[in-house]
Design a protein around this motif. Structure first.
Motif, PDB file in Angstrom:
ATOM      1  N   ASP A 174       0.827  -1.211   0.000  1.00  0.00           N
ATOM      2  CA  ASP A 174       0.000   0.000   0.000  1.00  0.00           C
ATOM      3  C   ASP A 174       0.860   1.260   0.000  1.00  0.00           C
ATOM      4  N   GLY A 175       2.135   1.136  -0.356  1.00  0.00           N
ATOM      5  CA  GLY A 175       3.024   2.286  -0.358  1.00  0.00           C
ATOM      6  C   GLY A 175       2.753   3.241  -1.510  1.00  0.00           C
ATOM      7  N   LYS A 176       3.284   4.462  -1.377  1.00  0.00           N
ATOM      8  CA  LYS A 176       3.200   5.448  -2.452  1.00  0.00           C
ATOM      9  C   LYS A 176       4.585   5.549  -3.092  1.00  0.00           C
ATOM     10  N   TYR A 177       4.627   5.423  -4.431  1.00  0.00           N
ATOM     11  CA  TYR A 177       5.900   5.312  -5.130  1.00  0.00           C
ATOM     12  C   TYR A 177       6.041   6.307  -6.284  1.00  0.00           C
ATOM     13  N   ASP A 178       5.198   7.318  -6.321  1.00  0.00           N
ATOM     14  CA  ASP A 178       5.327   8.326  -7.372  1.00  0.00           C
ATOM     15  C   ASP A 178       6.590   9.147  -7.139  1.00  0.00           C
ATOM     16  N   SER A 179       7.012   9.888  -8.138  1.00  0.00           N
ATOM     17  CA  SER A 179       8.300  10.588  -8.055  1.00  0.00           C
ATOM     18  C   SER A 179       8.308  11.667  -6.980  1.00  0.00           C
ATOM     19  N   ASP A 180       7.184  12.332  -6.750  1.00  0.00           N
ATOM     20  CA  ASP A 180       7.141  13.354  -5.693  1.00  0.00           C
ATOM     21  C   ASP A 180       7.359  12.722  -4.320  1.00  0.00           C
ATOM     22  N   THR A 181       6.696  11.576  -4.082  1.00  0.00           N
ATOM     23  CA  THR A 181       6.842  10.901  -2.795  1.00  0.00           C
ATOM     24  C   THR A 181       8.268  10.401  -2.612  1.00  0.00           C
ATOM     25  N   GLN A 182       8.851   9.828  -3.659  1.00  0.00           N
ATOM     26  CA  GLN A 182      10.232   9.343  -3.564  1.00  0.00           C
ATOM     27  C   GLN A 182      11.192  10.486  -3.263  1.00  0.00           C
ATOM     28  N   ALA A 183      10.989  11.632  -3.914  1.00  0.00           N
ATOM     29  CA  ALA A 183      11.853  12.789  -3.659  1.00  0.00           C
ATOM     30  C   ALA A 183      11.698  13.277  -2.223  1.00  0.00           C
ATOM     31  N   ASN A 184      10.485  13.240  -1.693  1.00  0.00           N
ATOM     32  CA  ASN A 184      10.246  13.664  -0.318  1.00  0.00           C
ATOM     33  C   ASN A 184      10.936  12.741   0.681  1.00  0.00           C
ATOM     34  N   VAL A 185      10.913  11.428   0.403  1.00  0.00           N
ATOM     35  CA  VAL A 185      11.621  10.469   1.266  1.00  0.00           C
ATOM     36  C   VAL A 185      13.118  10.787   1.289  1.00  0.00           C
ATOM     37  N   LEU A 186      13.673  11.069   0.122  1.00  0.00           N
ATOM     38  CA  LEU A 186      15.105  11.375   0.060  1.00  0.00           C
ATOM     39  C   LEU A 186      15.418  12.691   0.758  1.00  0.00           C
ATOM     40  N   SER A 187      14.519  13.647   0.669  1.00  0.00           N
ATOM     41  CA  SER A 187      14.720  14.911   1.382  1.00  0.00           C
ATOM     42  C   SER A 187      14.771  14.671   2.889  1.00  0.00           C
ATOM     43  N   ASN A 188      13.906  13.808   3.383  1.00  0.00           N
ATOM     44  CA  ASN A 188      13.920  13.474   4.812  1.00  0.00           C
ATOM     45  C   ASN A 188      15.206  12.741   5.200  1.00  0.00           C
ATOM     46  N   LEU A 189      15.702  11.888   4.301  1.00  0.00           N
ATOM     47  CA  LEU A 189      16.978  11.214   4.556  1.00  0.00           C
ATOM     48  C   LEU A 189      18.109  12.221   4.681  1.00  0.00           C
ATOM     49  N   VAL A 190      18.147  13.183   3.777  1.00  0.00           N
ATOM     50  CA  VAL A 190      19.181  14.227   3.821  1.00  0.00           C
ATOM     51  C   VAL A 190      19.109  14.989   5.136  1.00  0.00           C
ATOM     52  N   ALA A 191      17.890  15.311   5.580  1.00  0.00           N
ATOM     53  CA  ALA A 191      17.725  16.027   6.844  1.00  0.00           C
ATOM     54  C   ALA A 191      18.217  15.187   8.013  1.00  0.00           C
ATOM     55  N   SER A 192      17.938  13.878   7.977  1.00  0.00           N
ATOM     56  CA  SER A 192      18.353  12.999   9.074  1.00  0.00           C
ATOM     57  C   SER A 192      19.867  12.877   9.164  1.00  0.00           C
ATOM     58  N   GLU A 193      20.548  12.999   8.021  1.00  0.00           N
ATOM     59  CA  GLU A 193      22.007  12.927   7.990  1.00  0.00           C
ATOM     60  C   GLU A 193      22.664  14.253   8.359  1.00  0.00           C
ATOM     61  N   ARG A 194      21.863  15.301   8.488  1.00  0.00           N
ATOM     62  CA  ARG A 194      22.345  16.644   8.842  1.00  0.00           C
ATOM     63  C   ARG A 194      23.386  17.158   7.844  1.00  0.00           C
ATOM     64  N   PHE A 195      23.189  16.809   6.593  1.00  0.00           N
ATOM     65  CA  PHE A 195      24.069  17.354   5.559  1.00  0.00           C
ATOM     66  C   PHE A 195      23.842  18.850   5.430  1.00  0.00           C
ATOM     67  N   THR A 196      24.894  19.577   5.156  1.00  0.00           N
ATOM     68  CA  THR A 196      24.770  21.014   4.917  1.00  0.00           C
ATOM     69  C   THR A 196      24.827  21.351   3.435  1.00  0.00           C
ATOM     70  N   GLN A 197      25.259  20.399   2.634  1.00  0.00           N
ATOM     71  CA  GLN A 197      25.267  20.546   1.177  1.00  0.00           C
ATOM     72  C   GLN A 197      25.372  19.155   0.561  1.00  0.00           C
ATOM     73  N   VAL A 198      24.777  18.956  -0.599  1.00  0.00           N
ATOM     74  CA  VAL A 198      24.863  17.671  -1.284  1.00  0.00           C
ATOM     75  C   VAL A 198      25.039  17.891  -2.777  1.00  0.00           C
ATOM     76  N   ASN A 199      25.497  16.833  -3.454  1.00  0.00           N
ATOM     77  CA  ASN A 199      25.431  16.719  -4.900  1.00  0.00           C
ATOM     78  C   ASN A 199      24.461  15.581  -5.211  1.00  0.00           C
ATOM     79  N   ILE A 200      23.816  15.627  -6.374  1.00  0.00           N
ATOM     80  CA  ILE A 200      22.797  14.628  -6.724  1.00  0.00           C
ATOM     81  C   ILE A 200      23.053  14.105  -8.128  1.00  0.00           C
ATOM     82  N   PHE A 201      22.959  12.784  -8.267  1.00  0.00           N
ATOM     83  CA  PHE A 201      23.059  12.104  -9.553  1.00  0.00           C
ATOM     84  C   PHE A 201      21.768  11.331  -9.778  1.00  0.00           C
ATOM     85  N   GLY A 202      21.206  11.416 -10.986  1.00  0.00           N
ATOM     86  CA  GLY A 202      19.994  10.667 -11.293  1.00  0.00           C
ATOM     87  C   GLY A 202      20.061  10.080 -12.684  1.00  0.00           C
ATOM     88  N   HIS A 203      19.728   8.805 -12.810  1.00  0.00           N
ATOM     89  CA  HIS A 203      19.785   8.105 -14.093  1.00  0.00           C
ATOM     90  C   HIS A 203      18.396   7.877 -14.666  1.00  0.00           C
TER      91      HIS A 203
END
Length: 260
Positions: free
Chosen positions: A72-101
């Motif tokens: 019953d999960g949500k897997y659209d691109s907006d939801t996936q991007a939001n999950v990754l944003s929360n991951l970045v916040a949890s890691e307390r990164f101050t800057q990132v680079n992003i690669f997408g294929h």
């Protein structure tokens, strides 16, 4: 393998966190394409002698690879991007680079737009959907999600296996959630239909695009006109991480070292 709980039901995103103790450079988040998994696609790339050995997070998106696959999960691109944003916040990164294929480029772009911290470089590899991809995703979404999960998914796996030449992709595709494949296919078609290249051009981050060296001059020029640096990787088709991991490693490293 690292884990990140995405909700209060215990659903977990999993990723490989490499070179975290050896390089103080801004970390790179690697986002795979539809039916793929970063844990499968990118170990040979980031392990290459041509790679800059910066901290690298090889992320299996929800519904893919080693990450959880709730029906019953949500897997659209907006939801996936939001999950990754929360991951970045949890890691307390101050800057990132992003690669997408491939279709992962849409998620990478949405992540770059929603993050509250600076994004140094956004690198898109074979971004968007080609004619083959659009036809396949249109076939997937021509049925209901329930139909695809029970009938369409096993039929598609059988077709890909019979067609040959898909061995690298079939491993990760076969263990992906059919619900994730379906929902991501639907949102990828929508994302591709929008003028995502204009959104990419408007980013203040350094922008780079990696293409096979067989890319048409018109395809190259459209990215250059959008303010992107372009790297070409020899002896590759769409699945560059498998066709030439050393070449892809060098292309990524070149872009990061000069700021895309």
């Amino acid at each position: 393998m690292n884990s990140f709980a995405i909700d209060d039901r215990g659903n977990v995103l999993r990723y490989l966190d490499l070179y975290s103790g050896t390089n103080s450079c801004v970390p790179l988040l690697l986002v795979h394409g539809l039916g793929c998994a970063s844990s499968s696609d990118y170990p040979l790339v980031v392990g290459s002698d041509s790679y800059s050995k910066r901290r690298s997070l090889l992320i299996d998106l929800m519904g893919a690879g080693f990450s959880d696959k709730p029906e019953d999960g949500k897997y659209d691109s907006d939801t996936q991007a939001n999950v990754l944003s929360n991951l970045v916040a949890s890691e307390r990164f101050t800057q990132v680079n992003i690669f997408g294929h491939s279709a992962g480029a849409f998620i990478a772009l949405k992540l770059a737009k929603c993050l509250p911290i600076p994004v140094g470089s956004v690198i898109l590899c074979a971004p968007g959907l080609n004619d083959y991809g659009k036809a396949m995703l249109s076939e997937i979404t021509s049925m209901t999600e329930a139909q695809f999960a029970t009938v369409g998914f096993p039929q598609l796996l059988a077709q890909l296996k019979a067609a040959g030449g898909n061995d690298a992709w079939l491993g990760s595709f076969s263990v992906a959630s059919p619900h994730a494949i379906y929902q991501w296919a639907k949102s990828a078609l929508d994302d591709n239909a929008e003028n995502w290249l204009e959104d990419f051009a408007r980013l203040s981050s350094n922008k780079g695009v990696i293409l096979p060296d067989t890319a048409a001059s018109g395809e190259i020029s459209q990215f250059e006109q959008a303010g992107c640096a372009v790297e070409l990787v020899a002896n590759t088709e769409h699945m560059m991480a498998y066709d030439n991991p050393d070449g892809l490693a060098l292309a990524i490293s070149n872009m990061l070292e000069r700021g895309a």
